[in-house]
Scaffold this active site. Structure first.
Site, PDB file in Angstrom:
ATOM      1  N   GLY A 197      19.608  -5.222   4.203  1.00 32.91           N
ATOM      2  CA  GLY A 197      19.037  -4.926   2.778  1.00 32.91           C
ATOM      3  C   GLY A 197      18.887  -3.512   2.312  1.00 32.91           C
ATOM      4  O   GLY A 197      18.933  -2.598   3.319  1.00 32.91           O
ATOM      5  N   ALA A 198      19.353  -3.206   1.159  1.00 36.24           N
ATOM      6  CA  ALA A 198      19.239  -1.701   0.843  1.00 36.24           C
ATOM      7  C   ALA A 198      18.607  -1.654  -0.436  1.00 36.24           C
ATOM      8  O   ALA A 198      18.800  -0.675  -1.217  1.00 36.24           O
ATOM      9  CB  ALA A 198      20.846  -1.297   0.670  1.00 36.24           C
ATOM     10  N   GLY A 199      17.332  -2.079  -0.615  1.00 35.80           N
ATOM     11  CA  GLY A 199      16.449  -1.556  -1.435  1.00 35.80           C
ATOM     12  C   GLY A 199      15.561  -0.619  -0.840  1.00 35.80           C
ATOM     13  O   GLY A 199      15.990   0.089  -0.109  1.00 35.80           O
TER      14      GLY A 199
ATOM     15  N   HIS B  73       1.788 -12.211 -11.889  1.00 28.04           N
ATOM     16  CA  HIS B  73       1.498 -10.982 -12.689  1.00 28.04           C
ATOM     17  C   HIS B  73       1.125 -11.615 -14.157  1.00 28.04           C
ATOM     18  O   HIS B  73       1.690 -12.022 -14.618  1.00 28.04           O
ATOM     19  CB  HIS B  73       2.591 -10.053 -12.686  1.00 28.04           C
ATOM     20  CG  HIS B  73       2.481  -8.859 -13.326  1.00 28.04           C
ATOM     21  ND1 HIS B  73       2.172  -8.274 -14.432  1.00 28.04           N
ATOM     22  CD2 HIS B  73       2.375  -7.373 -12.556  1.00 28.04           C
ATOM     23  CE1 HIS B  73       1.875  -6.978 -14.621  1.00 28.04           C
ATOM     24  NE2 HIS B  73       1.918  -6.500 -13.566  1.00 28.04           N
TER      25      HIS B  73
ATOM     26  N   GLU C  11       1.732  -2.928 -15.389  1.00 23.42           N
ATOM     27  CA  GLU C  11       0.367  -2.883 -15.801  1.00 23.42           C
ATOM     28  C   GLU C  11       0.032  -1.579 -16.114  1.00 23.42           C
ATOM     29  O   GLU C  11      -0.925  -1.167 -16.826  1.00 23.42           O
ATOM     30  CB  GLU C  11      -0.313  -2.701 -14.379  1.00 23.42           C
ATOM     31  CG  GLU C  11      -1.739  -3.202 -14.141  1.00 23.42           C
ATOM     32  CD  GLU C  11      -1.884  -3.635 -12.765  1.00 23.42           C
ATOM     33  OE1 GLU C  11      -1.755  -4.785 -12.388  1.00 23.42           O
ATOM     34  OE2 GLU C  11      -2.387  -2.931 -11.884  1.00 23.42           O
TER      35      GLU C  11
ATOM     36  N   ARG D 144      -4.679  -8.013 -10.576  1.00 24.69           N
ATOM     37  CA  ARG D 144      -3.828  -9.004 -11.062  1.00 24.69           C
ATOM     38  C   ARG D 144      -4.077 -10.489 -11.155  1.00 24.69           C
ATOM     39  O   ARG D 144      -4.150 -11.270 -12.137  1.00 24.69           O
ATOM     40  CB  ARG D 144      -2.745  -9.043 -10.444  1.00 24.69           C
ATOM     41  CG  ARG D 144      -1.776  -7.719 -10.633  1.00 24.69           C
ATOM     42  CD  ARG D 144      -0.467  -7.505 -10.121  1.00 24.69           C
ATOM     43  NE  ARG D 144      -0.196  -6.136 -10.757  1.00 24.69           N
ATOM     44  CZ  ARG D 144       0.915  -5.413 -10.121  1.00 24.69           C
ATOM     45  NH1 ARG D 144       1.554  -6.077  -9.060  1.00 24.69           N
ATOM     46  NH2 ARG D 144       1.169  -4.280 -10.641  1.00 24.69           N
TER      47      ARG D 144
ATOM     48  N   GLU E 170       9.074  -6.006   0.998  1.00 22.23           N
ATOM     49  CA  GLU E 170       8.519  -7.248   0.472  1.00 22.23           C
ATOM     50  C   GLU E 170       8.864  -8.377   1.391  1.00 22.23           C
ATOM     51  O   GLU E 170       7.862  -9.414   1.618  1.00 22.23           O
ATOM     52  CB  GLU E 170       9.059  -7.614  -1.006  1.00 22.23           C
ATOM     53  CG  GLU E 170       7.979  -8.647  -1.528  1.00 22.23           C
ATOM     54  CD  GLU E 170       8.555  -8.918  -3.185  1.00 22.23           C
ATOM     55  OE1 GLU E 170       8.723  -7.790  -3.658  1.00 22.23           O
ATOM     56  OE2 GLU E 170       8.287 -10.117  -3.656  1.00 22.23           O
TER      57      GLU E 170
ATOM     58  N   LEU F 251       5.510  -0.414  -4.005  1.00 21.62           N
ATOM     59  CA  LEU F 251       6.405   0.828  -3.653  1.00 21.62           C
ATOM     60  C   LEU F 251       5.994   1.445  -2.568  1.00 21.62           C
ATOM     61  O   LEU F 251       6.866   2.339  -1.783  1.00 21.62           O
ATOM     62  CB  LEU F 251       6.567   1.732  -4.929  1.00 21.62           C
ATOM     63  CG  LEU F 251       7.102   0.992  -6.120  1.00 21.62           C
ATOM     64  CD1 LEU F 251       7.232   1.810  -7.248  1.00 21.62           C
ATOM     65  CD2 LEU F 251       8.791   0.428  -5.643  1.00 21.62           C
TER      66      LEU F 251
HETATM   67  C1  LIG Z   1       9.709  -6.048 -12.166  1.00 18.19           C
HETATM   68  C2  LIG Z   1       9.027  -5.405 -11.124  1.00 18.19           C
HETATM   69  C3  LIG Z   1       8.355  -4.281 -11.164  1.00 18.19           C
HETATM   70  C4  LIG Z   1       7.357  -3.894 -10.043  1.00 18.19           C
HETATM   71  N1  LIG Z   1       6.627  -2.809 -10.410  1.00 18.19           N
HETATM   72  C5  LIG Z   1       6.102  -2.259  -9.213  1.00 18.19           C
HETATM   73  C6  LIG Z   1       5.444  -1.093  -9.225  1.00 18.19           C
HETATM   74  O1  LIG Z   1       5.289  -0.475 -10.357  1.00 18.19           O
HETATM   75  N2  LIG Z   1       4.742  -0.724  -8.258  1.00 18.19           N
HETATM   76  C7  LIG Z   1       5.036  -1.237  -6.982  1.00 18.19           C
HETATM   77  O2  LIG Z   1       4.383  -0.407  -5.960  1.00 18.19           O
HETATM   78  N3  LIG Z   1       5.665  -2.274  -6.639  1.00 18.19           N
HETATM   79  C8  LIG Z   1       6.171  -2.750  -7.949  1.00 18.19           C
HETATM   80  N4  LIG Z   1       6.944  -3.839  -7.944  1.00 18.19           N
HETATM   81  C9  LIG Z   1       7.105  -4.547  -6.554  1.00 18.19           C
HETATM   82  C10 LIG Z   1       8.444  -3.785  -5.766  1.00 18.19           C
HETATM   83  O3  LIG Z   1       9.161  -3.188  -6.731  1.00 18.19           O
HETATM   84  C11 LIG Z   1       8.835  -4.581  -4.805  1.00 18.19           C
HETATM   85  O4  LIG Z   1       8.174  -5.212  -4.032  1.00 18.19           O
HETATM   86  C12 LIG Z   1       9.924  -3.703  -3.835  1.00 18.19           C
HETATM   87  O5  LIG Z   1      10.611  -2.860  -4.523  1.00 18.19           O
HETATM   88  C13 LIG Z   1      10.567  -4.489  -2.812  1.00 18.19           C
HETATM   89  O6  LIG Z   1      11.541  -3.538  -2.100  1.00 18.19           O
HETATM   90  P1  LIG Z   1      12.406  -4.245  -0.976  1.00 18.19           P
HETATM   91  O7  LIG Z   1      13.249  -2.971  -0.389  1.00 18.19           O
HETATM   92  O8  LIG Z   1      11.324  -4.936   0.107  1.00 18.19           O
HETATM   93  O9  LIG Z   1      13.255  -5.159  -1.341  1.00 18.19           O
HETATM   94  P2  LIG Z   1      14.352  -5.112  -2.811  1.00 18.19           P
HETATM   95  O10 LIG Z   1      14.418  -3.794  -3.485  1.00 18.19           O
HETATM   96  O11 LIG Z   1      14.273  -6.448  -3.530  1.00 18.19           O
HETATM   97  O12 LIG Z   1      15.910  -4.959  -1.873  1.00 18.19           O
HETATM   98  C14 LIG Z   1      16.370  -6.251  -1.218  1.00 18.19           C
HETATM   99  C15 LIG Z   1      17.694  -6.015  -0.566  1.00 18.19           C
HETATM  100  O13 LIG Z   1      17.963  -6.948   0.349  1.00 18.19           O
HETATM  101  C16 LIG Z   1      19.363  -7.059   0.087  1.00 18.19           C
HETATM  102  N5  LIG Z   1      19.472  -8.688   0.609  1.00 18.19           N
HETATM  103  C17 LIG Z   1      18.943  -9.742   0.379  1.00 18.19           C
HETATM  104  N6  LIG Z   1      19.533 -10.835   0.933  1.00 18.19           N
HETATM  105  C18 LIG Z   1      20.482 -10.217   1.727  1.00 18.19           C
HETATM  106  C19 LIG Z   1      21.458 -10.814   2.812  1.00 18.19           C
HETATM  107  N7  LIG Z   1      21.166 -12.114   2.930  1.00 18.19           N
HETATM  108  N8  LIG Z   1      22.017 -10.186   3.317  1.00 18.19           N
HETATM  109  C20 LIG Z   1      22.254  -8.873   2.899  1.00 18.19           C
HETATM  110  N9  LIG Z   1      21.504  -8.131   2.154  1.00 18.19           N
HETATM  111  C21 LIG Z   1      20.541  -8.824   1.596  1.00 18.19           C
HETATM  112  C22 LIG Z   1      19.766  -7.037  -1.352  1.00 18.19           C
HETATM  113  O14 LIG Z   1      21.081  -6.584  -1.574  1.00 18.19           O
HETATM  114  C23 LIG Z   1      18.732  -5.669  -1.526  1.00 18.19           C
HETATM  115  O15 LIG Z   1      19.384  -4.680  -1.172  1.00 18.19           O
HETATM  116  C24 LIG Z   1       7.765  -4.399  -8.901  1.00 18.19           C
HETATM  117  C25 LIG Z   1       8.526  -5.554  -8.852  1.00 18.19           C
HETATM  118  C26 LIG Z   1       8.944  -6.176  -9.825  1.00 18.19           C
HETATM  119  C27 LIG Z   1      10.142  -7.467  -9.911  1.00 18.19           C
END
Ligand SMILES: Cc1cc2nc3c(=O)[nH]c(=O)nc-3n(C[C@H](O)[C@H](O)[C@H](O)COP(=O)(O)OP(=O)(O)OC[C@H]3O[C@@H](n4cnc5c(N)ncnc54)[C@H](O)[C@@H]3O)c2cc1C
Ligand code: SF4
Ligand code: FES
Lengths: 235, 579
Positions: free
Chosen positions: B14-16, B240, B253, B284, B382, B399
């Protein structure tokens, strides 16, 4: 909101079975307030699972689904049926190698992005607090921070179609984002890179890029600002 | 099917925000592969809008203890307090570090990082809303994702883009590898490694009305769950309050932080009745329930009376343009409404998974109620459950979570791999993945993944949403089990190897089914209402019996069993949640 029949005409190509691309039409029923991306999903999920396109966020923030929509570069998730009409042609973006249907090879695009040093360079020690930046300094590069790397600009550029060595508008936008950031110290290095033969001077100000950008970035203006910074040696 | 072999010290899946922050931490310390099914910049972190909280006190008095109190109370006391303390303390350094990485925050007149109000964040233990959210217009997540990716480019991080991880291999109880599917070629890649960190994001696509991307299908938790790793607190899913009507696209929000007001059919500011002190900026879960109550009691707006209004029309237009440009543009694009002059129809939307892979404060996965660590297995973001969000996450704390625990997990993993050898990996570990793919390609296709996915999403939105009962959950469980049976005869049209998204989507769907089942079973057992989990048949919080985390485990025969572990307390005793 009303149900409408949409004719999607898609330029298709499967490297495992096709010698060359061909057109295929799908008729799908969707709401007129739906996105073009929704129509593509209906076609894929109910008629032909082999129809292939990238997508993720479905609201114009991830940059996955740039395609040529009725002749212009657009994100399929940002276009509403009501606005684009019920006859829609879809082709892969141009200038990058087509892999399958609407999926192109993005690697050359990202290589050009990487070539402009797209990260903050500052070797001074900031200590334990943030670096200060005035609201005016922050505003100078605000526009170019919006880029989602969708490639709509670069693949709308006639120069890029003819010369894949050109770094292209998206890479320049991302260089601009750092060149005009008061916290960055490597503007000169980036300007040197963009002053080379594959750099900004290839741009002939066709404005296609600005028209194509789904984030509303003034791409041509950003390129002009970089050209001026090179010419007058200041940012 | 071609199979390729690699070996690395560490693998990040994962690269979020969470995966990239972990990658920055391991860069230069150990050979790391980052495997991601999307190009990093396509991750859904980029969709986050409103902000990231840290008690910098740049605009008004604030302290990390107040932030901690708000986090615990917001989470309805299911938060593990020592973990939340780490998050709130380290928040300050995390924001400063992002600024040093180049993140273009909005600035105060003196040039400091600007801050604004957000739901549930208050001064001095609930006195009044406080300006704590650091932000970059309404694209804070975009800027975090871009900035972290830029830092990875600077460090020459080794990405395997558009590779989907589908299984994990253990040897003698420790992690030994992962199996990935290369979407561009259809080849399998076996990564032999000492450690794996999962950062695969949420699984909001189990619901119909959702703010989540199509690709948020819970692959990481799903594949671990199948290998016997328990899932924690799955009944707690955040809805939400303000999703764009029908589409579920999020309106942050921040819209209410900037002064936006929720109104019903008679134009009443109804939140005054539900949360007299903080009104529209209540947490929320409370706002989402207030909206659903207005709708159920006939005070909704529109033809079907199934929405309410978010009203921004009284805000200065310059403020809207400067602080909320993106979300107001979504409203124009998708509803054809000008938010400066007309109110926006909204409804609650499935948004955030509080539950997930159980971890400790160093991102190490734990396998039971004793805190037993599974050597080499890490999770962050997440998909993980530390638990800092308890029963209801506060806005801006995700975040924060992804950068704080992405970093901690990455660091702990880098340390771990220094002290251990590469485990041997048995031959043929890719067999199971191969069999799943072969079966989907061979099936005649009586059932289609697309139709089953829609059936799942509709059912979960009808029966396991803001309000739940034993009956609605039992009915949802029957449906999900029927759908799981139907899934066995899913066939796909595309039998090819190159970019076979027909196959990808079918594989993703299987994880959603399993996680939906764990969600329902956990929710059915919890006969109380806490945070985002609300039971009409058990409408109050029951601290005597339910101050505990749920662990749902899947047996080899597919059955789900539940066990519990205590909440780790601290300075703050549970009290009634009033705002
Ligand atoms: C619209 C929206 C607005 C938001 N606003 C806020 C905010 O203002 N403040 C706040 O704190 N939070 C906010 N959130 C929540 C927050 O953005 C997310 O919870 C957080 O960004 C998740 O980050 P992550 O790195 O865990 O996952 P993600 O950014 O979802 O990344 C997941 C990664 O996993 C990879 N992946 C998934 N499955 C596989 C697999 N099988 N094999 C290889 N790679 C895989 C994907 O390619 C991706 O790179 C918001 C969420 C949403 C949906
Ligand atoms: S500048 Fe605009 S069109 Fe070009 S890549 Fe960035 S977002 Fe896309
Ligand atoms: S799907 Fe993300 S930009 Fe269109």
């Amino acid at each position: 909101m009303a149900k409408v029949q949409v004719e999607l005409k898609v330029k298709r190509y499967n490297p495992e079975t096709d010698k060359k691309p061909h057109w295929q039409e799908f008729t799908v029923e969707v709401e007129d307030t739906d996105r073009v991306l929704d129509a593509l999903h209906v076609a894929k999920w109910t008629q032909d699972g082999t129809l292939t396109f990238r997508r993720s966020c479905a609201h114009g923030v991830c940059g996955s689904d740039a395609m040529v929509l009725n002749g212009a570069n657009r994100l399929a998730c940002l276009e509403i049926i009501k606005d684009v009409g019920t006859k829609i042609t879809l082709e892969p973006i141009r200038g990058l190698p087509v892999i399958k249907d609407l999926v192109v090879d993005m690697e050359p695009f990202f290589a050009q992005y990487r070539s402009v040093l797209p990260y903050l360079i500052n070797t001074s020690d900031p200590g334990y607090t943030e670096r200060y930046q005035s609201a005016e300094d922050r505003a100078r590069f605000d526009d170019t921070t919006k880029c989602i790397l969708c490639a709509a600009c670069t693949t709308s550029c006639p120069i890029y179609w003819g010369n894949s060595q050109y770094v292209g508008p998206a890479a320049i936008v991302n260089a601009h984002r750092f060149i005009f950031d008061s916290r960055d110290q490597a503007a000169e290095q980036r300007l040197d890179i963009l002053n080379q033969r594959s750099g900004v001077w290839k741009c002939r100000t066709a404005f296609n890029c600005s028209e194509a950008c789904p984030r509303g970035i003034k791409v041509t203006q950003a390129i002009e600002e970089v050209k001026r910074a090179i010419l007058y040696d200041r940012v | 099917m071609n199979v390729h072999h690699h070996s690395y010290d560490a693998v990040i899946v994962g690269a979020g925000g969470a995966g990239l922050r972990a990658a920055i931490e391991t860069a230069g310390k150990c050979r790391t592969a980052v495997i991601t099914k999307l190009y990093p910049t396509r991750s859904h972190t980029g969709a986050a809008q409103g902000g990231m909280c840290a008690a910098l006190a740049n605009v008004e008095e604030d302290s990390w203890e107040w932030h901690l109190f708000d986090t615990i109370k917001g989470g309805d006391y299911l938060v593990d307090q020592p973990a939340a303390e780490i998050m709130c303390r380290e928040a300050i350094d995390a924001v400063i570090e992002l600024e040093h990485f180049g993140l273009p925050f909005n600035r105060t007149p003196e040039g400091k990082i600007d801050q604004r109000r957000f739901g549930g964040h208050t001064r001095n233990h609930g006195e009044a809303p406080v300006m704590r959210a650091c932000y970059s217009a309404d694209r804070t997540g975009h800027m975090i994702l871009q900035t972290l990716f830029q830092q990875c480019v600077a460090r020459d991080v080794n990405f395997f883009n558009e590779y989907q991880v589908l299984d994990i291999a253990f040897e003698d109880g420790r992690v030994a590898g992962v199996i990935a599917y290369d979407q561009a070629t259809g080849d399998l890649h076996v990564f032999n490694t000492k450690a794996v960190l999962f950062a695969t994001g949420g699984f909001g696509k189990m619901f119909q009305v959702s703010s989540n991307a199509h690709t948020l299908t819970g692959d990481g938790p799903g594949l671990l769950y199948r290998r016997g790793i328990p899932m924690q607190d799955m009944e707690f899913f955040q809805f939400h309050p303000t999703g764009i009507y029908k589409l579920g696209i999020l309106l942050s929000e921040a819209a209410r932080g900037e002064g936006g007001i929720l109104r019903n059919d008679s134009n009443e500011r109804f939140m005054e009745r539900y949360a007299p002190t903080v009104k529209d900026l209540a947490p929320r879960d409370m706002v989402a329930r207030a909206i659903q109550t207005e709708i159920l009691e006939g005070r909704g707006i529109g033809e079907n009376k199934d929405a309410v209004y978010l009203d921004l029309t009284h805000l200065p237009p310059e403020q809207i343009d400067a602080k909320l440009p993106d979300i107001t543009e979504f409203v124009r694009t998708y509803l054809g409404i000008e938010p400066k002059t007309a109110p926006i129809p909204i409804q609650p939307t499935a948004h955030y998974a509080m539950g997930g892979i159980p971890t400790n404060i160093d991102g190490e996965c734990i396998s039971d109620d004793q805190g037993t660590v599974i050597p080499g297995l890490y999770a962050a973001g997440e998909c993980a459950c530390v638990s800092v969000h308890g029963a209801n996450r506060l806005g801006t704390n995700s975040l924060l979570d992804i950068v704080v625990f992405g970093k901690r997990g990455g660091r702990a993993m880098a340390d771990f791999v220094q002290s251990t050898d590469l485990p041997a990996l048995s031959k043929g570990v890719e067999g199971d993945v191969k069999a799943r793919i072969d079966l989907l390609k061979a099936n005649s296709g009586k059932e289609k993944a697309g139709a089953l996915r829609i059936a799942l999403q509709e059912e979960m939105t009808k029966k396991a949403f803001v309000f739940r009962t034993d009956e609605s959950l039992a009915s949802a469980l029957r449906t999900v089990r029927d759908l799981q049976t139907a899934y066995e005869s899913v066939g796909i049209d595309d039998k090819g190897n190159v970019f076979n998204y027909d196959l990808t989507e079918a594989l993703e769907l299987s994880y959603l089914f399993d996680l939906a089942e764990a969600t329902i079973v956990s929710a059915q057992a919890r006969t109380e209402s806490r945070g985002a989990h609300f039971r009409n048949d058990h409408p109050t919080r029951d601290d005597a019996n339910w101050m505990k985390h749920t662990l749902a485990r899947r047996g080899a025969d597919g059955s789900v069993s539940l066990s519990y572990k205590p909440v780790v307390g601290g300075a703050y005793e549970p009290m009634e949640r009033k705002y």
